[in-house]
Design an enzyme around this catalytic site. Structure first.
Site: not given
Ligand code: VGL
Ligand code: ZN
Length: 202
Positions: A12, A110, A155
């Protein structure tokens, strides 16, 4: 070059998790030069991309009266309600422009189902719905994983716990991650990943 059975999983590294983004992680962009260099050492490189529809249940804005960063109960358990982030097709959901994306052989998206969040690269937050990444890695003969990216305590940590439970030898490269650290979440992530057998390295 790392051994052929080792893969780098880049979690991410998207605009919304970097400074200026909707769910900015402090120093999120600082890890990018190291990740860019690291990718050249691995024969297998996988990215994940948080990829939510606008009506996603993890967004506080979709729960009237709920404040961002508050906690709610979902059918699958407790869920943090986040600011709107990484909406499919938006600039916020795009990879940070400084991240080299050419070396990525697979991008796992995702969090695209409206009713369920997905922190982990392997399973959604019900811990049952698979993303398909496990099969991909096993088919490619991968036994060891190095995890980097954002955010350490969500994540990255959820992915690391699942990876270790699935039997992959799993290293979390802390220096190439940054944390949100919401209400002690980083300490929790540290203990839960370690309990699952994840190795933390610098
Ligand atoms: C994430 C919160 C919400 C992450 C993704 O990538 O850690 N955290 N969505
Ligand atoms: Zn998200």
């Amino acid at each position: 070059m790392r051994p052929a059975d080792e893969a780098l999983i880049v979690i991410d590294v998207q605009n919304d998790f970097c400074p200026g983004g909707a769910l900015a992680v402090a120093g999120g962009d600082q890890i990018i030069p190291r990740i860019n260099a690291l990718m050249d050492e691995f024969r297998t490189v996988v990215f994940t991309q948080d990829w939510h529809p606008a009506n996603h249940a993890s967004f506080a804005a979709n729960h009237p009266g709920a404040a961002p960063f508050s906690l709610t109960e979902m059918p699958y358990g407790p869920q943090v309600l986040w600011p709107v982030h990484c909406v499919q097709g938006t600039v916020g959901a795009a990879f940070h422009p400084a991240l080299r994306t050419d070396p990525a052989q697979l991008v796992i998206r995702k969090g695209f189902r409206p009713g369920i969040d997905s922190y982990s690269a392997f399973f959604e937050n019900d811990r049952q719905t698979a993303t398909g990444l496990e099969g991909y890695l096993r088919n490619r003969g991968i036994a060891r994983l190095v995890l980097v990216g954002l955010a350490t305590d969500y994540c990255v940590a959820f992915s690391a716990v699942d990876a270790a439970r699935l039997g992959f030898a799993t290293t979390l490269l802390e220096g190439a991650c940054r944390a949100i650290d919401l209400d002690g979440s980083l300490a929790t992530a540290r203990s839960e990943t370690r309990a699952a057998g994840v190795i933390w390295a610098d």
